[in-house]
Design a protein around this motif. Structure first.
Motif, short mmCIF file in Angstrom:
data_model
loop_
_atom_site.label_atom_id
_atom_site.label_comp_id
_atom_site.label_asym_id
_atom_site.label_seq_id
_atom_site.Cartn_x
_atom_site.Cartn_y
_atom_site.Cartn_z
N CYS A 148 7.69 -0.45 11.66
CA CYS A 148 9.08 -0.10 11.34
C CYS A 148 9.32 -0.44 9.94
O CYS A 148 9.04 -1.45 9.45
CB CYS A 148 10.26 -0.58 12.27
SG CYS A 148 11.71 -0.21 11.97
N ALA A 149 9.79 0.47 9.35
CA ALA A 149 10.08 0.31 7.62
C ALA A 149 11.41 0.74 7.55
O ALA A 149 12.07 1.75 8.00
CB ALA A 149 8.99 0.96 6.97
N THR A 150 12.30 0.29 6.46
CA THR A 150 13.44 0.71 5.90
C THR A 150 13.41 1.10 4.37
O THR A 150 12.48 0.45 3.66
CB THR A 150 14.44 -0.13 6.04
OG1 THR A 150 14.32 -1.33 5.57
CG2 THR A 150 14.56 -0.76 7.64
N SER A 151 14.28 1.87 4.05
CA SER A 151 14.23 2.00 2.51
C SER A 151 15.95 2.51 2.16
O SER A 151 16.60 2.80 3.18
CB SER A 151 13.59 3.05 1.79
OG SER A 151 13.66 4.44 2.24
N TYR A 177 -0.16 -2.27 -1.08
CA TYR A 177 0.71 -3.45 -0.16
C TYR A 177 -0.35 -4.29 0.48
O TYR A 177 -1.48 -3.87 0.56
CB TYR A 177 1.11 -2.48 1.23
CG TYR A 177 2.52 -1.73 1.03
CD1 TYR A 177 2.37 -0.45 0.20
CD2 TYR A 177 3.70 -2.30 1.12
CE1 TYR A 177 3.60 0.09 -0.08
CE2 TYR A 177 4.96 -1.47 1.11
CZ TYR A 177 4.75 -0.20 0.38
OH TYR A 177 5.86 0.27 0.25
N GLN A 196 9.91 0.61 0.25
CA GLN A 196 9.89 0.67 1.83
C GLN A 196 9.69 -0.64 2.25
O GLN A 196 8.83 -1.29 1.64
CB GLN A 196 8.94 1.44 2.48
CG GLN A 196 9.47 2.80 2.50
CD GLN A 196 8.47 4.00 3.18
OE1 GLN A 196 8.02 3.64 4.27
NE2 GLN A 196 8.40 5.15 3.03
N PHE A 197 10.43 -1.43 2.92
CA PHE A 197 10.35 -2.73 3.56
C PHE A 197 10.06 -2.62 4.99
O PHE A 197 10.68 -1.98 5.61
CB PHE A 197 11.58 -3.45 3.23
CG PHE A 197 12.13 -3.59 2.02
CD1 PHE A 197 12.62 -2.60 1.23
CD2 PHE A 197 11.83 -4.81 1.41
CE1 PHE A 197 13.09 -2.95 0.08
CE2 PHE A 197 12.30 -5.10 -0.11
CZ PHE A 197 12.81 -4.20 -0.68
N PHE A 198 8.82 -3.51 5.14
CA PHE A 198 8.06 -3.02 6.38
C PHE A 198 8.54 -4.52 7.45
O PHE A 198 8.70 -5.55 7.08
CB PHE A 198 6.60 -3.38 6.43
CG PHE A 198 6.25 -1.86 5.99
CD1 PHE A 198 6.29 -1.47 4.54
CD2 PHE A 198 5.73 -0.92 6.82
CE1 PHE A 198 5.75 -0.35 4.29
CE2 PHE A 198 5.35 0.46 6.52
CZ PHE A 198 5.16 0.47 5.15
N GLN A 226 17.52 -3.92 11.30
CA GLN A 226 17.48 -4.45 10.12
C GLN A 226 18.74 -4.96 9.64
O GLN A 226 19.95 -4.36 9.94
CB GLN A 226 17.16 -3.09 9.23
CG GLN A 226 17.84 -1.97 9.54
CD GLN A 226 18.59 -1.20 7.96
OE1 GLN A 226 18.41 -1.98 7.01
NE2 GLN A 226 19.08 -0.28 8.21
N CYS A 235 13.69 -1.88 16.71
CA CYS A 235 13.49 -2.35 15.25
C CYS A 235 14.95 -2.48 14.93
O CYS A 235 15.86 -1.64 15.13
CB CYS A 235 12.80 -1.31 14.53
SG CYS A 235 13.14 -1.68 12.55
N GLN A 251 4.10 -9.06 8.12
CA GLN A 251 4.52 -8.03 7.58
C GLN A 251 4.01 -7.36 6.54
O GLN A 251 3.56 -8.38 5.73
CB GLN A 251 6.28 -7.71 7.49
CG GLN A 251 6.79 -8.44 6.72
CD GLN A 251 7.54 -9.53 7.27
OE1 GLN A 251 6.82 -10.39 8.13
NE2 GLN A 251 8.73 -9.67 7.14
N GLN A 304 -0.81 -6.87 3.66
CA GLN A 304 -0.72 -7.08 5.14
C GLN A 304 -1.52 -8.14 5.44
O GLN A 304 -2.70 -8.29 5.95
CB GLN A 304 -0.99 -6.13 5.98
CG GLN A 304 -0.44 -6.20 7.24
CD GLN A 304 -0.81 -4.81 8.22
OE1 GLN A 304 -1.73 -4.08 7.87
NE2 GLN A 304 0.24 -4.31 8.96
#
Lengths: 114, 116
Positions: A91-94, B37, A103-105, A25, A23, B44, B39
């Motif tokens: 996978c996600a981020t914040s 959310y 959270q962004f996936f 980003q 992953c 994503q 999908q």
């Protein structure tokens, strides 16, 4: 565009053969998460990194490990995949920890275990 | 532990009509966030809408709105003027603080089909 990228999108491995999912980003976010999503089930958090601080969920099997060599990259290692590990891995981020932060996936990697 | 329940595995709607997706949750916390959310197939997950538990006013984002009933622990999503691009899995999610660590807890999802 800033985004969360997962490679590969599809991964096939053999029973017991170690596999690594990747992953990356471009959002420069502090937090990176790994989720497991089995067919027709809810995504389930495995662990997350806040910067270099690793936080493992209590029920995540020891078979699952993670590495975060720098801010941009995070890896999911499955040491000895079993048939039950076949799933979509998200996978996600914040930006930070806290209720406020979205959270962004990524698009996910679908893992098949033969 | 917090749980999120989506009782409709699948829903369908005609294009241009309105559909409501249901979600209930269980928590003993007073401060939390709720999310829907989306999908799409092979794409994503993206955030559609969020609601802070302390706000009484229901969140709205263009054609998407929620009906947040805190006492009933209900958080439904209404999609107005449905479009073909709305077809996707929709996940309801709860975000609180458990054992000092915040986490997103998802429902199992509702698959929405939009018929032309």
């Amino acid at each position: 565009d800033a985004m969360v990228i997962q490679n590969p999108r599809y991964q096939v491995t053999q029973f017991g053969k170690p596999v690594t999912l990747s992953c990356s980003q471009t959002l420069n976010h502090n937090v990176m998460y790994w989720y497991q999503q089995k067919s027709s089930q809810a995504p389930k958090l495995l662990f997350h990194y806040y910067d270099k601080d690793f936080n493992n969920e209590a029920d995540t099997p020891d078979n699952f490990q993670s590495r975060r060599p720098n801010t941009s990259f995070c890896f999911l290692d499955i040491r000895s995949p079993g048939l039950g590990d076949a799933a979509m891995y998200l996978c996600a981020t914040s930006r930070a920890l806290g209720l406020l932060y979205e959270q962004f996936f990524g698009p996910g990697t679908r893992l098949t275990v033969l | 532990a917090q749980t999120v329940t989506q009782s409709q595995p699948e829903m369908s709607v005609q294009e241009a009509e309105t559909v409501t997706l249901s979600c209930t949750y269980d928590t003993s916390e007073s401060d939390y966030y709720l999310f829907w959310y989306k999908q799409p197939p092979s794409r994503q997950m993206i955030l559609v809408i969020r609601q802070e538990a302390y706000k009484q006013q229901n969140a709205t984002e263009n054609r998407f709105s929620v009906n947040f009933q805190k006492a009933a622990k209900s958080f439904s999503l209404k999609i107005s003027d449905s479009q073909l691009g709305d077809a996707a899995m929709y996940f309801c999610a709860y975000k609180g603080v458990q054992g000092g660590s915040e986490k997103l807890v998802f429902g199992k999802g509702t698959k929405l089909t939009v018929n032309p």
